[in-house]
Motif scaffolding. Structure first.
Motif, PDB file in Angstrom:
ATOM      1  N   SER A   7       8.255 -16.530 -29.214  1.00  0.00           N
ATOM      2  CA  SER A   7       7.031 -16.113 -28.530  1.00  0.00           C
ATOM      3  C   SER A   7       7.057 -14.597 -28.400  1.00  0.00           C
ATOM      4  CB  SER A   7       6.953 -16.733 -27.137  1.00  0.00           C
ATOM      5  OG  SER A   7       6.936 -18.141 -27.234  1.00  0.00           O
ATOM      6  N   SER A   8       5.889 -13.948 -28.518  1.00  0.00           N
ATOM      7  CA  SER A   8       5.807 -12.487 -28.464  1.00  0.00           C
ATOM      8  C   SER A   8       5.343 -12.012 -27.089  1.00  0.00           C
ATOM      9  CB  SER A   8       4.832 -11.976 -29.529  1.00  0.00           C
ATOM     10  OG  SER A   8       5.334 -12.282 -30.816  1.00  0.00           O
ATOM     11  N   PHE A   9       5.941 -10.906 -26.651  1.00  0.00           N
ATOM     12  CA  PHE A   9       5.610 -10.338 -25.334  1.00  0.00           C
ATOM     13  C   PHE A   9       5.622  -8.816 -25.421  1.00  0.00           C
ATOM     14  CE2 PHE A   9       7.785 -14.357 -24.729  1.00  0.00           C
ATOM     15  CZ  PHE A   9       6.912 -15.040 -23.893  1.00  0.00           C
ATOM     16  N   ASN A  10       4.864  -8.192 -24.537  1.00  0.00           N
ATOM     17  CA  ASN A  10       4.898  -6.733 -24.398  1.00  0.00           C
ATOM     18  C   ASN A  10       5.467  -6.381 -23.032  1.00  0.00           C
ATOM     19  OD1 ASN A  10       3.689  -6.102 -26.931  1.00  0.00           O
ATOM     20  ND2 ASN A  10       1.714  -6.736 -26.086  1.00  0.00           N
ATOM     21  N   GLY A  11       5.978  -5.158 -22.947  1.00  0.00           N
ATOM     22  CA  GLY A  11       6.527  -4.728 -21.661  1.00  0.00           C
ATOM     23  C   GLY A  11       7.027  -3.304 -21.723  1.00  0.00           C
ATOM     24  N   ILE A  12       7.831  -2.952 -20.742  1.00  0.00           N
ATOM     25  CA  ILE A  12       8.397  -1.601 -20.685  1.00  0.00           C
ATOM     26  C   ILE A  12       9.890  -1.679 -20.375  1.00  0.00           C
ATOM     27  CG2 ILE A  12       6.250  -0.448 -19.942  1.00  0.00           C
ATOM     28  CD1 ILE A  12       7.461  -0.421 -17.084  1.00  0.00           C
ATOM     29  N   MET A  13      10.563  -0.572 -20.681  1.00  0.00           N
ATOM     30  CA  MET A  13      11.970  -0.440 -20.301  1.00  0.00           C
ATOM     31  C   MET A  13      12.065   0.015 -18.850  1.00  0.00           C
ATOM     32  SD  MET A  13      14.046   1.363 -23.352  1.00  0.00           S
ATOM     33  CE  MET A  13      14.659   0.320 -24.667  1.00  0.00           C
ATOM     34  N   LEU A 174       9.095  -7.628 -19.061  1.00  0.00           N
ATOM     35  CA  LEU A 174       8.106  -8.185 -19.985  1.00  0.00           C
ATOM     36  C   LEU A 174       7.051  -8.981 -19.221  1.00  0.00           C
ATOM     37  CD1 LEU A 174      10.627  -9.508 -22.680  1.00  0.00           C
ATOM     38  CD2 LEU A 174       9.345  -7.353 -22.750  1.00  0.00           C
ATOM     39  N   THR A 175       5.826  -8.946 -19.734  1.00  0.00           N
ATOM     40  CA  THR A 175       4.732  -9.691 -19.112  1.00  0.00           C
ATOM     41  C   THR A 175       4.560 -11.036 -19.815  1.00  0.00           C
ATOM     42  OG1 THR A 175       3.609  -7.621 -18.586  1.00  0.00           O
ATOM     43  CG2 THR A 175       2.284  -9.623 -18.504  1.00  0.00           C
ATOM     44  N   ALA A 176       4.654 -12.123 -19.046  1.00  0.00           N
ATOM     45  CA  ALA A 176       4.467 -13.477 -19.591  1.00  0.00           C
ATOM     46  C   ALA A 176       3.280 -14.126 -18.866  1.00  0.00           C
ATOM     47  CB  ALA A 176       5.731 -14.297 -19.391  1.00  0.00           C
TER      48      ALA A 176
END
Length: 246
Positions: A7-13, A174-176
């Motif tokens: 599954s793909s997710f976007n986010g930040i460090m 990460l945003t889910a």
């Protein structure tokens, strides 16, 4: 390219809260000296800035005066105790000397506790004498960010001077979404890329899945611990990640 079992997710460090410290003052003062530049590396315990504040000198003087008085009053209290045991002195005088000693000792201890909060050891003060400047020291080793001081600036108590960030451990935030929850579990392997670092792939492992869903976006946060260290990693960098499904 999406993989069938990912599954793909976007986010930040981000860095863990234990590895990021905001340096604030418990006593205000005017900046006397600093050698810092934003992005500098500092070691834990090294002096970040020195401040001028007459109240700091007064506090040290209060401790030293109380310490000297306490020594004298303790000796007098013990003398009156011996006399009262031999019934050579009145109980009233003995009780008064005890009260005087305990009162001064609490004043000494209170001043010592205030100095300890400021990073000054009472033992050092007795040995070295009064220090003219209050030294603010780095609470951990790391890189300086958000520096907001200059010579002569007055900084209030509680006002942040800078952040110190230890990049020894990096996390992904990460945003889910609700629909993803069935495929997520602690320990899942994560592959990710970092904006601005090309197609290089890095690795992480899922360590935390949020327990609360945002009412507006229906999203939740999850965290993954990054396995690699890289000097180019910075908190706040955007990442795109693929999480292995169960």
């Amino acid at each position: 390219t999406a993989l069938p079992n990912h599954s793909s997710f976007n986010g930040i460090m981000v860095v863990p809260p234990q590895r990021q410290a905001t340096v604030t003052l418990t006593m205000g003062g005017t900046v006397h000296a600093t050698t810092l530049l934003p992005g500098d590396y500092v070691k834990k315990g090294s002096v970040i800035v020195s401040l001028e504040n007459p109240d700091f000198i007064t506090l040290q003087q209060t401790y030293l005066d109380a310490h000297a008085q306490t020594e004298y009053l303790e000796a007098e209290y013990k003398r009156q105790q011996r006399l009262s045991e031999q019934e050579a002195a009145s109980q009233k005088r003995f009780q008064q000397s005890k009260a005087d000693y305990l009162s001064m000792k609490s004043r000494q201890d209170a001043a010592a506790a205030q100095l300890a909060i400021l990073g000054v050891s009472a033992g050092d003060l007795l040995e070295d004498g009064i220090q003219p400047y209050l030294e603010v020291k780095a609470p951990l080793s790391g890189y300086v960010a958000g520096l907001s001081i200059n010579l002569g600036k007055y900084v209030n108590a509680g006002e942040p001077i800078c952040d110190v960030i230890d990049k020894g451990e990096t996390l992904l935030c990460l945003t889910a979404y609700e629909k993803d929850l069935a495929d997520l579990s602690i320990g899942n392997q994560v592959q990710f890329r970092v904006n601005g670092m090309g197609k290089e792939t890095f690795h992480a492992v899922l360590i935390s899945i949020g327990q609360e869903v945002d009412e507006g976006s229906r999203s939740l946060e999850m965290y993954a611990r990054v396995k690699e260290t890289n000097p180019r990693f910075r908190p706040g960098m955007y990442v795109s990640a693929r999480v292995e499904k169960k």
